[in-house]
Motif scaffolding. Structure first.
Motif, short mmCIF file in Angstrom:
data_model
loop_
_atom_site.label_atom_id
_atom_site.label_comp_id
_atom_site.label_asym_id
_atom_site.label_seq_id
_atom_site.Cartn_x
_atom_site.Cartn_y
_atom_site.Cartn_z
N ASP A 179 1.97 -7.47 -5.74
CA ASP A 179 1.30 -6.18 -5.92
C ASP A 179 1.71 -5.53 -7.23
N ASN A 180 1.00 -4.47 -7.56
CA ASN A 180 1.31 -3.68 -8.76
C ASN A 180 1.84 -2.31 -8.38
N GLY A 181 2.55 -2.24 -7.28
CA GLY A 181 3.09 -0.97 -6.78
C GLY A 181 4.32 -0.51 -7.53
N ARG A 182 5.03 0.44 -6.93
CA ARG A 182 6.20 1.06 -7.56
C ARG A 182 7.36 0.09 -7.80
N GLY A 183 7.41 -0.97 -7.04
CA GLY A 183 8.52 -1.90 -7.18
C GLY A 183 9.75 -1.44 -6.40
N ILE A 184 10.77 -2.27 -6.42
CA ILE A 184 11.99 -2.02 -5.66
C ILE A 184 13.16 -2.07 -6.64
N ASP A 185 14.05 -1.09 -6.55
CA ASP A 185 15.19 -1.10 -7.48
C ASP A 185 16.16 -2.22 -7.11
N GLU A 186 16.97 -2.61 -8.08
CA GLU A 186 17.87 -3.76 -7.93
C GLU A 186 18.83 -3.61 -6.77
N GLU A 187 19.33 -2.41 -6.55
CA GLU A 187 20.29 -2.20 -5.47
C GLU A 187 19.66 -2.49 -4.10
N MET A 188 18.47 -1.97 -3.87
CA MET A 188 17.80 -2.21 -2.59
C MET A 188 17.35 -3.66 -2.48
N LEU A 189 16.96 -4.25 -3.58
CA LEU A 189 16.48 -5.63 -3.59
C LEU A 189 17.56 -6.61 -3.13
N ILE A 230 0.84 -1.20 0.00
CA ILE A 230 0.00 0.00 0.00
C ILE A 230 0.88 1.25 0.00
N ASN A 231 1.94 1.23 0.79
CA ASN A 231 2.87 2.37 0.82
C ASN A 231 3.59 2.56 -0.51
N ALA A 232 3.66 1.50 -1.31
CA ALA A 232 4.29 1.58 -2.63
C ALA A 232 3.25 1.89 -3.71
N LYS A 270 10.21 -5.49 -9.84
CA LYS A 270 10.64 -4.66 -10.96
C LYS A 270 10.06 -3.27 -10.75
N VAL A 271 10.90 -2.28 -10.93
CA VAL A 271 10.47 -0.89 -10.76
C VAL A 271 9.33 -0.60 -11.75
N ASN A 272 8.32 0.06 -11.25
CA ASN A 272 7.12 0.44 -12.01
C ASN A 272 6.29 -0.73 -12.49
N VAL A 273 6.55 -1.93 -11.96
CA VAL A 273 5.76 -3.12 -12.30
C VAL A 273 5.12 -3.70 -11.04
N GLY A 274 5.93 -3.89 -10.00
CA GLY A 274 5.40 -4.43 -8.75
C GLY A 274 6.38 -5.35 -8.06
N THR A 275 5.90 -5.95 -6.98
CA THR A 275 6.73 -6.79 -6.12
C THR A 275 5.97 -8.05 -5.76
N GLU A 276 6.72 -9.14 -5.61
CA GLU A 276 6.14 -10.40 -5.14
C GLU A 276 7.02 -10.95 -4.02
N LEU A 298 -10.61 -2.01 4.10
CA LEU A 298 -11.04 -0.71 4.63
C LEU A 298 -10.57 0.42 3.73
N ASN A 299 -9.49 0.17 2.98
CA ASN A 299 -8.96 1.17 2.06
C ASN A 299 -9.67 1.03 0.72
N PRO A 300 -10.51 1.99 0.35
CA PRO A 300 -11.29 1.86 -0.90
C PRO A 300 -10.44 1.90 -2.17
N LYS A 301 -9.18 2.29 -2.07
CA LYS A 301 -8.31 2.36 -3.25
C LYS A 301 -7.65 1.03 -3.58
N ILE A 302 -7.82 0.04 -2.70
CA ILE A 302 -7.14 -1.24 -2.86
C ILE A 302 -8.12 -2.32 -3.30
N ASP A 303 -7.74 -3.06 -4.35
CA ASP A 303 -8.45 -4.28 -4.72
C ASP A 303 -7.59 -5.43 -4.24
N LEU A 304 -8.25 -6.46 -3.72
CA LEU A 304 -7.56 -7.61 -3.16
C LEU A 304 -8.13 -8.90 -3.73
N VAL A 305 -7.24 -9.75 -4.18
CA VAL A 305 -7.62 -11.11 -4.58
C VAL A 305 -6.95 -12.03 -3.56
N TYR A 306 -7.78 -12.80 -2.86
CA TYR A 306 -7.29 -13.73 -1.85
C TYR A 306 -7.65 -15.14 -2.28
#
Length: 182
Positions: free
Chosen positions: A42-52, A16-18, A91-97, A124-132
């Motif tokens: 997720d489909n968030g900002r992703g994490i760059d290779e250095e931090m990963l 969510i923070n991403a 992947k940056v601008n793709v998401g994280t797993e 509770l966050n209306p901006k988030i869709d969740l598949v469980y």
């Protein structure tokens, strides 16, 4: 953490923070193969290779409010104690797993906990869709917030009545696929 659902919530909060808008939570329990798998994508900002490269180091964090990020390192520690592992793909601008594996019957494996409360907290966050998706010994249960929104004809599914229904729906279906193990 005492319950795996708390680890899951921590990872989802990172998503969510991403700026993720879609989070997929997959849990598979197979007692005959002695595996317990948790995947959070997720489909968030992703994490760059250095931090990963050092993502499970508690002193590697993207937070600006504090310089310690214990979530992934604690989750990894739990997996390792249970003869499993934790992998993070991004992947940056793709998401994280995040993929956590462990032995199902390991004495050190925390219980799943109240996963229905974790799911409801996310919704509770209306901006988030969740598949469980939860698979227990081959039996499957799927909850997709987008489908619930479609049925209700509204993007607002965070009313107390709907959230209570979702919580009961999850508990009922988990008991059904597990033969009452939940």
């Amino acid at each position: 953490m005492r319950e795996l659902s708390l680890h899951i919530m921590d990872i989802i909060e990172n998503s969510i923070n991403a700026d993720a808008t879609l989070i997929e939570l997959y849990i598979e329990e197979d007692t005959s193969k002695n595996i317990f798998i948790i995947k959070i994508k997720d489909n968030g900002r992703g994490i760059d290779e250095e931090m990963l490269k050092n993502i499970t180091d508690p002193f590697v964090t993207s937070r600006t409010t504090r310089r310690v990020g214990l979530g992934l390192s604690l989750f990894e520690s739990t997996c390792l104690r249970c003869n499993g592992n934790l992998k993070v793909y991004s992947k940056v601008n793709v998401g994280t797993e995040v993929v956590a594996t462990m032995e199902h019957d390991n004495i050190d494996r925390p219980p799943l906990g109240k996963i229905e409360e974790t799911v409801v907290s996310v919704l509770l966050n209306p901006k988030i869709d969740l598949v469980y998706e939860h698979i227990y010994n081959g039996k499957k249960f799927i909850l997709d917030s987008r489908e619930i929104k479609k049925i209700l004809g509204s993007d607002e599914i965070n009313s107390p009545e709907v959230l209570l229904w979702i919580k009961d729906f999850i508990k009922e279906n988990l008991n059904e696929i597990s033969g009452g193990a939940f």
